[in-house]
Design a protein around this motif. Sequence first.
Motif, PDB file in Angstrom:
ATOM      1  N   ALA A 165      -4.012 -11.711 -17.424  1.00 49.30           N
ATOM      2  CA  ALA A 165      -3.775 -10.490 -18.196  1.00 49.30           C
ATOM      3  C   ALA A 165      -3.273  -9.390 -17.268  1.00 49.30           C
ATOM      4  CB  ALA A 165      -5.053 -10.040 -18.897  1.00 49.30           C
ATOM      5  N   THR A 166      -2.194  -8.720 -17.672  1.00 49.73           N
ATOM      6  CA  THR A 166      -1.639  -7.634 -16.873  1.00 49.73           C
ATOM      7  C   THR A 166      -2.064  -6.304 -17.474  1.00 49.73           C
ATOM      8  OG1 THR A 166       0.226  -9.016 -16.218  1.00 49.73           O
ATOM      9  CG2 THR A 166       0.490  -6.641 -15.941  1.00 49.73           C
ATOM     10  N   VAL A 167      -2.637  -5.445 -16.605  1.00 50.50           N
ATOM     11  CA  VAL A 167      -3.205  -4.175 -17.037  1.00 50.50           C
ATOM     12  C   VAL A 167      -2.528  -3.033 -16.285  1.00 50.50           C
ATOM     13  CG1 VAL A 167      -5.361  -2.848 -17.179  1.00 50.50           C
ATOM     14  CG2 VAL A 167      -5.421  -5.337 -17.353  1.00 50.50           C
ATOM     15  N   PRO A 168      -2.044  -1.997 -16.998  1.00 57.99           N
ATOM     16  CA  PRO A 168      -1.483  -0.837 -16.306  1.00 57.99           C
ATOM     17  C   PRO A 168      -2.602  -0.050 -15.611  1.00 57.99           C
ATOM     18  CG  PRO A 168      -1.373  -0.518 -18.698  1.00 57.99           C
ATOM     19  CD  PRO A 168      -1.964  -1.872 -18.446  1.00 57.99           C
ATOM     20  N   MET A 169      -2.357   0.311 -14.372  1.00 61.53           N
ATOM     21  CA  MET A 169      -3.364   1.010 -13.572  1.00 61.53           C
ATOM     22  C   MET A 169      -2.711   2.185 -12.845  1.00 61.53           C
ATOM     23  SD  MET A 169      -6.119  -0.992 -13.934  1.00 61.53           S
ATOM     24  CE  MET A 169      -7.288  -1.120 -12.605  1.00 61.53           C
ATOM     25  N   ARG A 170      -3.543   3.075 -12.330  1.00 61.71           N
ATOM     26  CA  ARG A 170      -3.094   4.156 -11.468  1.00 61.71           C
ATOM     27  C   ARG A 170      -3.784   3.949 -10.130  1.00 61.71           C
ATOM     28  NH1 ARG A 170      -2.216   9.021 -14.046  1.00 61.71           N
ATOM     29  NH2 ARG A 170      -0.383   7.897 -14.746  1.00 61.71           N
ATOM     30  N   ALA A 171      -2.985   3.921  -9.063  1.00 65.35           N
ATOM     31  CA  ALA A 171      -3.502   3.649  -7.717  1.00 65.35           C
ATOM     32  C   ALA A 171      -3.641   4.946  -6.929  1.00 65.35           C
ATOM     33  CB  ALA A 171      -2.563   2.697  -6.985  1.00 65.35           C
ATOM     34  N   ARG A 172      -4.650   4.962  -6.083  1.00 66.49           N
ATOM     35  CA  ARG A 172      -4.849   6.099  -5.171  1.00 66.49           C
ATOM     36  C   ARG A 172      -5.615   5.616  -3.953  1.00 66.49           C
ATOM     37  NH1 ARG A 172     -10.025   7.949  -5.263  1.00 66.49           N
ATOM     38  NH2 ARG A 172     -11.325   7.272  -6.997  1.00 66.49           N
ATOM     39  N   ALA A 173      -5.399   6.333  -2.866  1.00 62.95           N
ATOM     40  CA  ALA A 173      -6.161   6.030  -1.642  1.00 62.95           C
ATOM     41  C   ALA A 173      -7.590   6.526  -1.821  1.00 62.95           C
ATOM     42  CB  ALA A 173      -5.516   6.717  -0.443  1.00 62.95           C
ATOM     43  N   TYR A 222       0.841  -1.202   0.000  1.00 62.15           N
ATOM     44  CA  TYR A 222       0.000   0.000   0.000  1.00 62.15           C
ATOM     45  C   TYR A 222       0.879   1.256   0.000  1.00 62.15           C
ATOM     46  CZ  TYR A 222      -3.367   3.471   1.652  1.00 62.15           C
ATOM     47  OH  TYR A 222      -4.146   4.590   1.780  1.00 62.15           O
ATOM     48  N   LYS A 223       1.882   1.276   0.855  1.00 58.71           N
ATOM     49  CA  LYS A 223       2.795   2.422   0.916  1.00 58.71           C
ATOM     50  C   LYS A 223       3.513   2.605  -0.421  1.00 58.71           C
ATOM     51  CE  LYS A 223       3.766   1.570   5.784  1.00 58.71           C
ATOM     52  NZ  LYS A 223       4.827   1.182   6.721  1.00 58.71           N
ATOM     53  N   ASN A 224       3.928   1.496  -1.030  1.00 57.51           N
ATOM     54  CA  ASN A 224       4.611   1.571  -2.324  1.00 57.51           C
ATOM     55  C   ASN A 224       3.686   2.128  -3.407  1.00 57.51           C
ATOM     56  OD1 ASN A 224       6.959   0.533  -1.221  1.00 57.51           O
ATOM     57  ND2 ASN A 224       6.539  -1.559  -1.889  1.00 57.51           N
ATOM     58  N   ALA A 225       2.435   1.679  -3.419  1.00 54.78           N
ATOM     59  CA  ALA A 225       1.479   2.148  -4.426  1.00 54.78           C
ATOM     60  C   ALA A 225       1.184   3.633  -4.269  1.00 54.78           C
ATOM     61  CB  ALA A 225       0.190   1.331  -4.357  1.00 54.78           C
ATOM     62  N   LEU A 226       1.150   4.132  -3.045  1.00 53.15           N
ATOM     63  CA  LEU A 226       0.924   5.568  -2.851  1.00 53.15           C
ATOM     64  C   LEU A 226       2.126   6.373  -3.300  1.00 53.15           C
ATOM     65  CD1 LEU A 226      -0.897   5.751   0.612  1.00 53.15           C
ATOM     66  CD2 LEU A 226      -1.894   5.738  -1.693  1.00 53.15           C
ATOM     67  N   ALA A 227       3.328   5.858  -3.030  1.00 51.61           N
ATOM     68  CA  ALA A 227       4.548   6.573  -3.413  1.00 51.61           C
ATOM     69  C   ALA A 227       4.776   6.527  -4.922  1.00 51.61           C
ATOM     70  CB  ALA A 227       5.750   5.977  -2.682  1.00 51.61           C
ATOM     71  N   ASN A 228       4.420   5.403  -5.553  1.00 52.21           N
ATOM     72  CA  ASN A 228       4.596   5.207  -6.996  1.00 52.21           C
ATOM     73  C   ASN A 228       3.280   4.676  -7.559  1.00 52.21           C
ATOM     74  OD1 ASN A 228       7.550   5.738  -7.147  1.00 52.21           O
ATOM     75  ND2 ASN A 228       7.636   3.959  -5.800  1.00 52.21           N
ATOM     76  N   PRO A 229       2.332   5.577  -7.863  1.00 57.67           N
ATOM     77  CA  PRO A 229       0.974   5.138  -8.193  1.00 57.67           C
ATOM     78  C   PRO A 229       0.797   4.448  -9.547  1.00 57.67           C
ATOM     79  CG  PRO A 229       1.123   7.524  -8.249  1.00 57.67           C
ATOM     80  CD  PRO A 229       2.428   7.031  -7.729  1.00 57.67           C
ATOM     81  N   ASP A 230       1.790   4.491 -10.414  1.00 63.20           N
ATOM     82  CA  ASP A 230       1.676   3.736 -11.662  1.00 63.20           C
ATOM     83  C   ASP A 230       1.995   2.281 -11.370  1.00 63.20           C
ATOM     84  OD1 ASP A 230       0.834   5.858 -13.189  1.00 63.20           O
ATOM     85  OD2 ASP A 230       2.827   6.340 -13.942  1.00 63.20           O
ATOM     86  N   VAL A 231       0.951   1.491 -11.190  1.00 56.53           N
ATOM     87  CA  VAL A 231       1.052   0.081 -10.828  1.00 56.53           C
ATOM     88  C   VAL A 231       0.477  -0.734 -11.985  1.00 56.53           C
ATOM     89  CG1 VAL A 231       0.823   0.622  -8.365  1.00 56.53           C
ATOM     90  CG2 VAL A 231      -1.210  -0.009  -9.682  1.00 56.53           C
ATOM     91  N   SER A 232       0.538  -2.034 -11.855  1.00 54.84           N
ATOM     92  CA  SER A 232      -0.201  -2.893 -12.777  1.00 54.84           C
ATOM     93  C   SER A 232      -0.822  -4.015 -11.972  1.00 54.84           C
ATOM     94  CB  SER A 232       0.689  -3.410 -13.905  1.00 54.84           C
ATOM     95  OG  SER A 232       1.754  -4.163 -13.400  1.00 54.84           O
TER      96      SER A 232
END
Length: 149
Positions: free
Chosen positions: A99-107, A83-93
Motif C-alpha cells: 500500500a502506498t501512502v502519501p506522507m510528509r517528511a522532515r528531519a 534524505y537530501k531529496n526528502a528534505l528538499a521536497n518533503p511531500d513523499v510517499s
Amino acid sequence: MSKSDRVAEGGAWLLENGHRALLALTGGRFPRTVMGMLTVELHTVGRKSGKPYANLLTSPLHDDDRVVLVASKGGHTDHPDWYKNALANPDVSLTIDGATVPMRARAATAEERAELWPTVVKTYQGYAGYQRNTDREIPLLICEPRPSA
C-alpha cells in the motif's frame, strides 16, 4: 572518495538491489522485514533533476503516526541522496506491505533524535557502528501522514 565510503556505497547498493530482486521474485511477499525492521519503499522527487526516485529502506521505528528512517548510508561521510531529496521536497510517499501512502517528511529535531536514537540502535546495533565510522551525525527522517487538504 575514501575506501570506507566506497565500501559503504557498495554495501548499500547490494542491500537495496538484493532486496528489490527478492521482492520481484516473490511477488512482493518477501522480505517484509529485514533484521527485525519493517521494509519500506520511499518515493521522492530529485532535488536537482525533478525526477521521481524510489529507494528500498528499513524502518526501526514505526506506528500509525510516523515512520522513522535512518539516513546512515552505512557510515558514509555524506548523507544519502534520498534524505537530501526528502528534505528538499518533503511531500513523499511510502509503500508498505503493497500500500502506498502519501506522507510528509522532515528531519528529526535534535531533541527527537536524542530520544529516538537509543531505540534505533537497540533495534539494529549496526547503526551504532555506522555512527562510529563517520564524523557526521546520522540524521533521522520522520515521515508522517500528510494533512488532508
